[in-house]
Write a protein that holds these residues in place. Structure first.
Motif, PDB file in Angstrom:
ATOM      1  N   ASP A 291       0.814  -1.219   0.000  1.00  0.00           N
ATOM      2  CA  ASP A 291       0.000   0.000   0.000  1.00  0.00           C
ATOM      3  C   ASP A 291       0.842   1.262   0.000  1.00  0.00           C
ATOM      4  OD1 ASP A 291      -2.325  -1.542   0.120  1.00  0.00           O
ATOM      5  OD2 ASP A 291      -2.259  -1.654   2.311  1.00  0.00           O
ATOM      6  N   THR A 292       2.151   1.102  -0.168  1.00  0.00           N
ATOM      7  CA  THR A 292       3.069   2.245  -0.124  1.00  0.00           C
ATOM      8  C   THR A 292       3.415   2.698  -1.537  1.00  0.00           C
ATOM      9  OG1 THR A 292       4.042   1.347   1.905  1.00  0.00           O
ATOM     10  CG2 THR A 292       5.284   3.067   0.765  1.00  0.00           C
ATOM     11  N   THR A 293       3.424   3.995  -1.744  1.00  0.00           N
ATOM     12  CA  THR A 293       3.889   4.552  -3.017  1.00  0.00           C
ATOM     13  C   THR A 293       5.118   5.397  -2.762  1.00  0.00           C
ATOM     14  OG1 THR A 293       2.454   6.497  -2.815  1.00  0.00           O
ATOM     15  CG2 THR A 293       1.575   4.593  -4.019  1.00  0.00           C
ATOM     16  N   VAL A 294       6.013   5.422  -3.730  1.00  0.00           N
ATOM     17  CA  VAL A 294       7.244   6.210  -3.611  1.00  0.00           C
ATOM     18  C   VAL A 294       7.409   7.062  -4.859  1.00  0.00           C
ATOM     19  CG1 VAL A 294       8.435   4.584  -2.107  1.00  0.00           C
ATOM     20  CG2 VAL A 294       8.595   4.309  -4.586  1.00  0.00           C
ATOM     21  N   GLU A 295       8.217   8.084  -4.740  1.00  0.00           N
ATOM     22  CA  GLU A 295       8.490   8.974  -5.866  1.00  0.00           C
ATOM     23  C   GLU A 295       9.825   8.590  -6.490  1.00  0.00           C
ATOM     24  OE1 GLU A 295       9.311  13.350  -5.428  1.00  0.00           O
ATOM     25  OE2 GLU A 295       7.239  13.455  -6.177  1.00  0.00           O
ATOM     26  N   VAL A 296       9.771   8.192  -7.750  1.00  0.00           N
ATOM     27  CA  VAL A 296      10.956   7.673  -8.439  1.00  0.00           C
ATOM     28  C   VAL A 296      11.364   8.627  -9.547  1.00  0.00           C
ATOM     29  CG1 VAL A 296      11.933   5.691  -9.655  1.00  0.00           C
ATOM     30  CG2 VAL A 296      10.116   5.356  -7.985  1.00  0.00           C
ATOM     31  N   GLU A 297      12.663   8.840  -9.693  1.00  0.00           N
ATOM     32  CA  GLU A 297      13.170   9.621 -10.819  1.00  0.00           C
ATOM     33  C   GLU A 297      13.458   8.684 -11.982  1.00  0.00           C
ATOM     34  OE1 GLU A 297      16.514  12.032 -10.011  1.00  0.00           O
ATOM     35  OE2 GLU A 297      15.481  13.359  -8.597  1.00  0.00           O
ATOM     36  N   VAL A 298      12.800   8.952 -13.116  1.00  0.00           N
ATOM     37  CA  VAL A 298      13.005   8.120 -14.307  1.00  0.00           C
ATOM     38  C   VAL A 298      13.459   9.004 -15.455  1.00  0.00           C
ATOM     39  CG1 VAL A 298      11.343   6.347 -13.638  1.00  0.00           C
ATOM     40  CG2 VAL A 298      10.549   8.326 -14.923  1.00  0.00           C
ATOM     41  N   GLN A 299      14.054   8.375 -16.444  1.00  0.00           N
ATOM     42  CA  GLN A 299      14.561   9.107 -17.599  1.00  0.00           C
ATOM     43  C   GLN A 299      13.419   9.729 -18.371  1.00  0.00           C
ATOM     44  OE1 GLN A 299      17.904   9.146 -17.981  1.00  0.00           O
ATOM     45  NE2 GLN A 299      17.867  10.571 -19.691  1.00  0.00           N
ATOM     46  N   ASP A 300      13.550  11.012 -18.693  1.00  0.00           N
ATOM     47  CA  ASP A 300      12.539  11.709 -19.484  1.00  0.00           C
ATOM     48  C   ASP A 300      12.836  11.463 -20.965  1.00  0.00           C
ATOM     49  OD1 ASP A 300      10.614  13.306 -20.505  1.00  0.00           O
ATOM     50  OD2 ASP A 300      11.433  15.211 -19.774  1.00  0.00           O
ATOM     51  N   GLN A 301      11.887  10.837 -21.644  1.00  0.00           N
ATOM     52  CA  GLN A 301      12.107  10.498 -23.053  1.00  0.00           C
ATOM     53  C   GLN A 301      12.129  11.732 -23.946  1.00  0.00           C
ATOM     54  OE1 GLN A 301      12.883   7.454 -23.994  1.00  0.00           O
ATOM     55  NE2 GLN A 301      12.698   6.768 -21.877  1.00  0.00           N
TER      56      GLN A 301
ATOM     57  N   LEU B 169      10.874  -0.425 -12.282  1.00  0.00           N
ATOM     58  CA  LEU B 169      11.410   0.749 -12.977  1.00  0.00           C
ATOM     59  C   LEU B 169      12.878   0.964 -12.639  1.00  0.00           C
ATOM     60  CD1 LEU B 169       8.443   3.264 -12.455  1.00  0.00           C
ATOM     61  CD2 LEU B 169       9.202   2.320 -14.637  1.00  0.00           C
ATOM     62  N   LEU B 170      13.191   0.863 -11.359  1.00  0.00           N
ATOM     63  CA  LEU B 170      14.582   1.071 -10.930  1.00  0.00           C
ATOM     64  C   LEU B 170      15.505  -0.030 -11.449  1.00  0.00           C
ATOM     65  CD1 LEU B 170      13.920   2.169  -7.232  1.00  0.00           C
ATOM     66  CD2 LEU B 170      14.656   3.632  -9.116  1.00  0.00           C
ATOM     67  N   GLU B 171      14.994  -1.269 -11.476  1.00  0.00           N
ATOM     68  CA  GLU B 171      15.809  -2.378 -11.977  1.00  0.00           C
ATOM     69  C   GLU B 171      16.144  -2.176 -13.447  1.00  0.00           C
ATOM     70  OE1 GLU B 171      15.678  -7.273 -12.389  1.00  0.00           O
ATOM     71  OE2 GLU B 171      13.987  -6.195 -11.488  1.00  0.00           O
ATOM     72  N   GLY B 172      15.142  -1.753 -14.230  1.00  0.00           N
ATOM     73  CA  GLY B 172      15.392  -1.505 -15.647  1.00  0.00           C
ATOM     74  C   GLY B 172      16.385  -0.381 -15.862  1.00  0.00           C
ATOM     75  N   GLU B 173      16.271   0.666 -15.063  1.00  0.00           N
ATOM     76  CA  GLU B 173      17.187   1.798 -15.191  1.00  0.00           C
ATOM     77  C   GLU B 173      18.614   1.402 -14.809  1.00  0.00           C
ATOM     78  OE1 GLU B 173      17.583   6.292 -13.346  1.00  0.00           O
ATOM     79  OE2 GLU B 173      15.586   5.404 -13.599  1.00  0.00           O
ATOM     80  N   GLU B 174      18.744   0.638 -13.724  1.00  0.00           N
ATOM     81  CA  GLU B 174      20.071   0.207 -13.289  1.00  0.00           C
ATOM     82  C   GLU B 174      20.705  -0.740 -14.310  1.00  0.00           C
ATOM     83  OE1 GLU B 174      21.908   1.233 -10.854  1.00  0.00           O
ATOM     84  OE2 GLU B 174      20.402   2.600 -10.048  1.00  0.00           O
TER      85      GLU B 174
END
Length: 442
Positions: free
Chosen positions: A166-176, A222-227
């Motif tokens: 039930d937890t949400t976090v704010e993630v920084e992802v690459q802006d296309q 998302l983080l795994e894909g970015e890493e």
């Protein structure tokens, strides 16, 4: 070349998915093995050994495309399928035949990148877990201190137990950024060495990150894909992909009979067909094609062509192109017995697919052997009465047969479905008897 299987082993693997067509399987198995043999040859002779390209001759629905596709998958080779007839359409020009080579490079890039992503998956997951743990704690850093083994196991246990569901976090992802650039189609731009993505890198929004709120499980992906993207060496991917495409690539030229000039005709559309053949010739012979990832030599790309050749014949191709396809294999039309085997034997048979789909809804599908025989008989009967489309007829037959079952499965209907001969005849016999109607529906 990943596959070092013997020709006999290659045929055995193809038998798991494709029924019959022993001659075609032997031909492609030898071609694949010869590519591996060439890699073991030392000295200058290695460069002079070129692939022996193949023409598969046979009606639709007998397995031509599937043989080539499974061969490429077995070898871990880049593969593209091209309709040769598209190069005769209005709007295409001669140099556009090179687009098949560029597509092959793109397929090779995707193949190698996936392999590299899989190779670094473990490290990427750990780095993603480190960052996610920091975010869950309330930290906002894009990088995070490495977790100890004990803390990592504890965090994974909490994830598995659903503690953070039930937890949400704010993630920084690459802006296309400028997505229209990726969708812009400029045929031949690669020849100028122009890559629009690189051209716009300096524009606002390019290479930046944006913040996105996501549930913890989605954030981990998302983080795994970015890493993983950070860990993969893109230059190495490009080098390996070009090498893989040059030495292991397979281009499947379907409908090659549609570009054969009939009975020596030299007027009207036949001129276009012969022009396409002459444009294909240098690529099949061996030439260098410019792509946005660098030049690629086609000398050792394996070309597998296919066509029904109902109206034309292989000898209607221009002599130079004929000489580049020395191996010709005629595939046999499917018999009723073949259709029975297609329904029963392949690892991914249609009946197994339908059984798996309905099992998702809690429906158990059982098909009796005599019902399978009846399905094959009806499919063969419709093929004989109307256009013979081979095994593809089974798709429409089975879809019609199981229409009511599939429609009602989501509403908590019948959970045990037994298909027997009366069931098959009830659902299909009237339709098959109506010859005019079957031409439109089946």
């Amino acid at each position: 070349m990943r596959s070092s299987l013997s020709p006999r082993e290659i045929v055995s693997e193809l038998d798991r998915y494709i029924v019959g067509q022993a001659r075609a399987k032997r031909a492609v198995a030898i071609a694949l093995r010869n590519r591996w043999r060439r890699q073991q040859v030392q000295g200058e002779l290695k460069d002079d050994i070129t692939p022996k390209n193949i023409i598969l001759i046979g009606p639709t629905g007998v397995g031509k495309t599937e043989i080539a596709r499974r061969l490429a998958r077995l070898a871990g080779a880049p593969f593209v399928k091209v309709e040769a007839s598209k190069f005769t359409e209005v709007g295409y020009v001669g140099r556009d035949v090179e687009s098949m080579v560029r597509d092959l490079v793109e397929a090779a890039i995707a193949l190698v990148r996936d392999e590299e992503m899989e190779r670094v998956k473990g490290r990427a997951l750990e780095a993603a877990e480190d960052r996610l743990h920091e975010l869950v704690k309330g930290g906002g850093r894009s990088s995070a201190p490495r977790l100890s083994d004990a803390d990592r196991e504890k965090f994974r246990a909490q994830l598995d137990a659903g503690t953070f569901d039930d937890t949400t976090v704010e993630v920084e992802v690459q802006d296309q950024g400028l997505t229209f650039v990726r969708n812009f189609s400029g045929q031949g731009l690669e020849e100028l060495g122009v890559n629009l993505q690189d051209l716009f890198k300096g524009f606002p929004g390019q290479g930046r990150t944006k913040k996105r709120r996501a549930p913890v499980r989605d954030a981990l992906k998302l983080l795994e894909g970015e890493e993983a993207g950070r860990l993969v060496d893109q230059d190495r991917v490009t080098r390996d992909a070009l090498k893989r495409a040059e030495n292991d690539g397979i281009i499947f030229l379907d409908e090659i009979d549609k570009i054969a000039s009939r009975e020596g005709g030299k007027h009207g559309p036949d001129v276009s067909r012969e022009g396409v053949q002459r444009d294909l010739l240098p690529i099949v012979e061996g030439s260098t094609v410019t792509t946005k990832y660098g030049p690629l030599k086609t000398d050792h790309v394996l070309f597998i062509a296919a066509g029904a050749f109902h109206v034309s014949k292989p000898s209607d191709l221009i002599p130079e192109l004929q000489g580049r396809f020395p191996i010709r294999v005629e595939l046999e039309p499917l018999t009723g017995t073949d259709l029975v085997r297609i329904l029963k034997e392949p690892k991914n048979s249609l009946l197994k697919q339908y059984t798996a789909l309905l099992a998702v809804e809690g429906v158990t599908l059982t098909v009796q052997d005599d019902a399978i025989d009846e399905l094959a008989r009806l499919a063969q009967q419709v093929n004989e009465r109307s256009q013979n489309i081979g095994a593809r007829r089974l798709h429409t037959i089975l879809e019609r047969l199981l229409e009511e079952v599939s429609f009602g499965a989501g509403d908590g209907g019948q959970k045990d479905v037994r298909i027997d001969v009366p069931f098959v005849r009830l659902r299909l016999a009237d339709l098959v008897k109506d010859e005019d109607l079957s031409k439109y529906i089946l």
